[in-house]
Enzyme design. Structure first.
Site: not given
Ligand code: KIV
Length: 286
Positions: A44-45, A83, A113, A115, A182
């Site tokens: 989600d980055s 994510d 993924k 969090e 992280e």
């Molecule tokens: O969103 C993302 O890119 C991440 C990574 C930095 C692990 O969660």
């Protein structure tokens, strides 16, 4: 042979370290896959790198799926992890399950993924039982930026370090197949990695995690001037792009591009080379 979650778990048993990278588009995904990167995360980055937000909080399911599908089309071998964005797994378990399922059904991801811990532990158990593999994510969890009071290193006090370890064990117990760690002290990254049977994937968690992940823009030197301490720039693509764009503008302004080798003639021409025929169509000769 495509990489599976079983392969990653075997890597852990064998003590074989591996890399994960983020990707958000077809072209990058194809390059990373051909380079042999075993795990690709559509993080989600993308809110920061692709969409220009300050945080990941505004990212929606539709945006994530749009990019996940593009990345899927670029991959032949890598395991693809999607994510789950902020609020896609928070309102209810039903919502979370439906959205996680969309990553696999609509996005072509192999896993999702999530969090944090707490409610996410039970959710991990339910998703895993339904055939949706879960990568956990602890430590500095960017979706908690408001609660953390900024993007700060986590787990520095004994109490905080113990809580992260407890959460890590609970998520493993719930069925998570791997775990991103992280923004935590290197000693804690190593400790958790030794305590877990599943592979840990560190980002700002020191050298002793089982794998490492970086955001592709950061490691290629495409981000802005300020990057976190844990980022290593393995290339200067921002510099290379700036030079190439400057050269292009200079040649256009100076009238030297396009030259004859990049221009078409008129009239009949010999049959095009196969690659040219495929790219431009057989009718577009000369
Ligand atoms: O969103 C993302 O890119 C991440 C990574 C930095 C692990 O969660």
């Amino acid at each position: 042979m495509s990489v599976t979650i079983k392969d990653l778990q075997a890597y852990k048993r064998e003590g074989r370290r591996f890399a994960m990278l983020t990707a958000y588009d077809f072209t990058t995904a194809r390059i990373l896959d051909e380079a042999g990167v075993p795990v690709i995360l559509v993080g989600d980055s993308l809110g920061n790198t692709m969409l220009g937000y300050d945080t990941t909080l505004p990212v929606t399911m539709e945006e994530m799926l749009h990019h996940t599908r593009a990345v899927r089309r670029g991959l032949k071998n890598a395991l693809l992890v999607g994510d789950m964005p902020f609020m896609s797994y928070h309102a209810s378990a039903e919502d979370a399950i439906r959205n996680a399922g969309r990553f696999l059904q609509d996005g072509g991801a192999n896993a999702v993924k999530l969090e944090g811990a707490g409610r996410v532990v039970e959710l991990t158990e339910r998703l895993t039982a339904m055939g949706i593999p879960v990568m956990a994510h602890l430590g500095l969890t960017p979706q908690f930026v408001n609660q953390m009071g900024g993007f700060k290193v986590q787990g520095r006090s004994d109490e905080a370090a113990e809580r992260i370890q407890r959460d890590a064990l609970a998520l493993q117990e719930a069925g998570a197949f791997s775990m991103v760690l992280e923004g935590i002290p290197a000693s804690l990254g190593g400790l958790i990695s030794r305590r877990l049977d599943i592979p840990t994937i560190g980002i700002g968690a020191g050298p002793d995690t089982d794998a490492q992940v970086l955001v592709i823009q950061d490691m290629l030197g495409l981000s802005g001037e300020r990057v976190p301490k844990f980022v290593k720039r393995f290339a200067d693509l921002r510099g290379a792009m700036t030079t190439a764009v400057g050269d292009f503008m200079a040649e256009v302004e100076g009238g030297t591009f396009p030259g004859p080798e990049h221009s078409y003639g008129t009239g009949a021409a010999p049959s095009p080379a196969p690659a040219e025929a495929a790219i431009y169509g057989a009718a577009d000769k000369g």
